[in-house]
Design an enzyme around this catalytic site. Structure first.
Site, PDB file in Angstrom:
ATOM      1  N   GLY A 143      63.774  60.833  32.615  1.00  0.00           N
ATOM      2  CA  GLY A 143      64.490  59.758  31.940  1.00  0.00           C
ATOM      3  C   GLY A 143      64.896  60.166  30.537  1.00  0.00           C
ATOM      4  CD  GLU A 168      67.845  54.995  18.892  1.00  0.00           C
ATOM      5  OE1 GLU A 168      68.404  55.012  17.782  1.00  0.00           O
ATOM      6  OE2 GLU A 168      67.071  54.081  19.268  1.00  0.00           O
ATOM      7  CG  PHE A 169      64.631  58.792  18.544  1.00  0.00           C
ATOM      8  CD1 PHE A 169      65.088  59.308  17.346  1.00  0.00           C
ATOM      9  CD2 PHE A 169      64.536  57.419  18.675  1.00  0.00           C
ATOM     10  CE1 PHE A 169      65.437  58.480  16.292  1.00  0.00           C
ATOM     11  CE2 PHE A 169      64.879  56.578  17.627  1.00  0.00           C
ATOM     12  CZ  PHE A 169      65.334  57.110  16.436  1.00  0.00           C
ATOM     13  N   GLY A 170      64.981  61.132  22.721  1.00  0.00           N
ATOM     14  CA  GLY A 170      64.539  62.292  23.480  1.00  0.00           C
ATOM     15  C   GLY A 170      64.620  62.122  24.977  1.00  0.00           C
ATOM     16  CB  ILE A 171      64.866  64.408  27.571  1.00  0.00           C
ATOM     17  CG1 ILE A 171      66.263  64.390  26.947  1.00  0.00           C
ATOM     18  CG2 ILE A 171      64.967  64.467  29.089  1.00  0.00           C
ATOM     19  CD1 ILE A 171      67.052  65.666  27.187  1.00  0.00           C
ATOM     20  CB  THR A 172      60.523  61.304  29.755  1.00  0.00           C
ATOM     21  OG1 THR A 172      60.414  60.516  28.567  1.00  0.00           O
ATOM     22  CG2 THR A 172      59.150  61.402  30.413  1.00  0.00           C
ATOM     23  CE  LYS A 226      57.965  59.226  23.861  1.00  0.00           C
ATOM     24  NZ  LYS A 226      58.007  57.776  23.557  1.00  0.00           N
ATOM     25  CG  ASP A 234      61.140  47.759  22.615  1.00  0.00           C
ATOM     26  OD1 ASP A 234      61.941  46.815  22.815  1.00  0.00           O
ATOM     27  OD2 ASP A 234      61.417  48.946  22.877  1.00  0.00           O
TER      28      ASP A 234
END
Length: 214
Positions: free
Chosen positions: A67, A70-74, A89, A184
């Site tokens: 997935g 906004e700040f990165g990829i998992t 992550k 959140d």
């Protein structure tokens, strides 16, 4: 800032060593994260206060992308010593434009380390850092997002919905008892541990969370 979710279709039949590779033969991460690389990072661009070590590939093998946030990829990853699967992550430092962005990442790691082991909280495993990114290794949840489960089911019975809401309130209670406000909470930030109908839900993504005095 990403998720710990593994889409079921991407996990079925996947074995260690079967992951897609880039044209260079590396698995997703570039040469800055190779086993033989040495970091030239200075304290000026360091994000984590005490990462486990700089090279995540000394301990984990990186697999499929799971997935994006906004700040990165998992990614899915495997611990080399045990072969156990986790979620990794990768938070790109290039996306951390301000001191507030950096503080948010630092606080997320502190909160993950601070919260207790609980069946409805995603478990933290390790943290790494190199010149390019920060890497957070966490429990892998194989059942997908609560949001997708809601859409797939179409509707919940009153009893089933009450059970989910009760669990969410229990999660909030545990966080608040330990001085953490998530800030959140939404169906996308609750994952199912597996694909079964009775799978427990787990809260993820503490990127906007804060500490407070109970």
């Amino acid at each position: 800032m990403g998720s710990c979710v593994a889409r079921p279709s991407k996990l079925i039949g996947v074995r260690k060593g079967d992951y897609p590779k880039s044209k260079s033969g590396r698995q997703y991460f570039n040469s800055k994260c190779s086993r033989k690389s040495k970091s030239s990072r200075t304290s000026n661009n360091k994000v984590l206060k005490d990462p486990l070590e700089e090279n995540i590939l000394h301990k984990y093998e990186i697999g499929n992308e799971l997935g994006r946030g906004e700040f990165g990829i998992t990614y899915q990853c495997f611990e080399l010593e045990t072969g156990e699967a986790y979620a990794c992550k990768k938070i790109s430092k290039a996306k951390l434009k301000t001191d507030i962005d950096i503080e948010d990442v630092q606080r997320e790691v502190e909160i993950l380390r601070h919260l207790p082991k609980h069946p409805n909280l995603v478990s933290y495993k390790d943290a790494f850092e190199d010149d390019e990114a920060v890497y957070l290794v966490m429990e892998l949840c194989r059942g997908g997002e609560l949001f997708d489960r809601i859409v797939a089911k179409g509707h919940y019975t009153e009893r089933a919905a009450a059970k989910v809401i009760k669990t969410i309130l229990e999660i909030v209670k545990v966080c608040h008892e330990h001085g953490v406000i998530h800030r959140d909470l939404k169906p996308e930030n609750f994952l199912l541990a597996d694909e079964s109908e009775t799978a427990p839900i787990k809260v993820i993504d503490f990127g906007l969370s804060i500490f407070y005095e109970p």
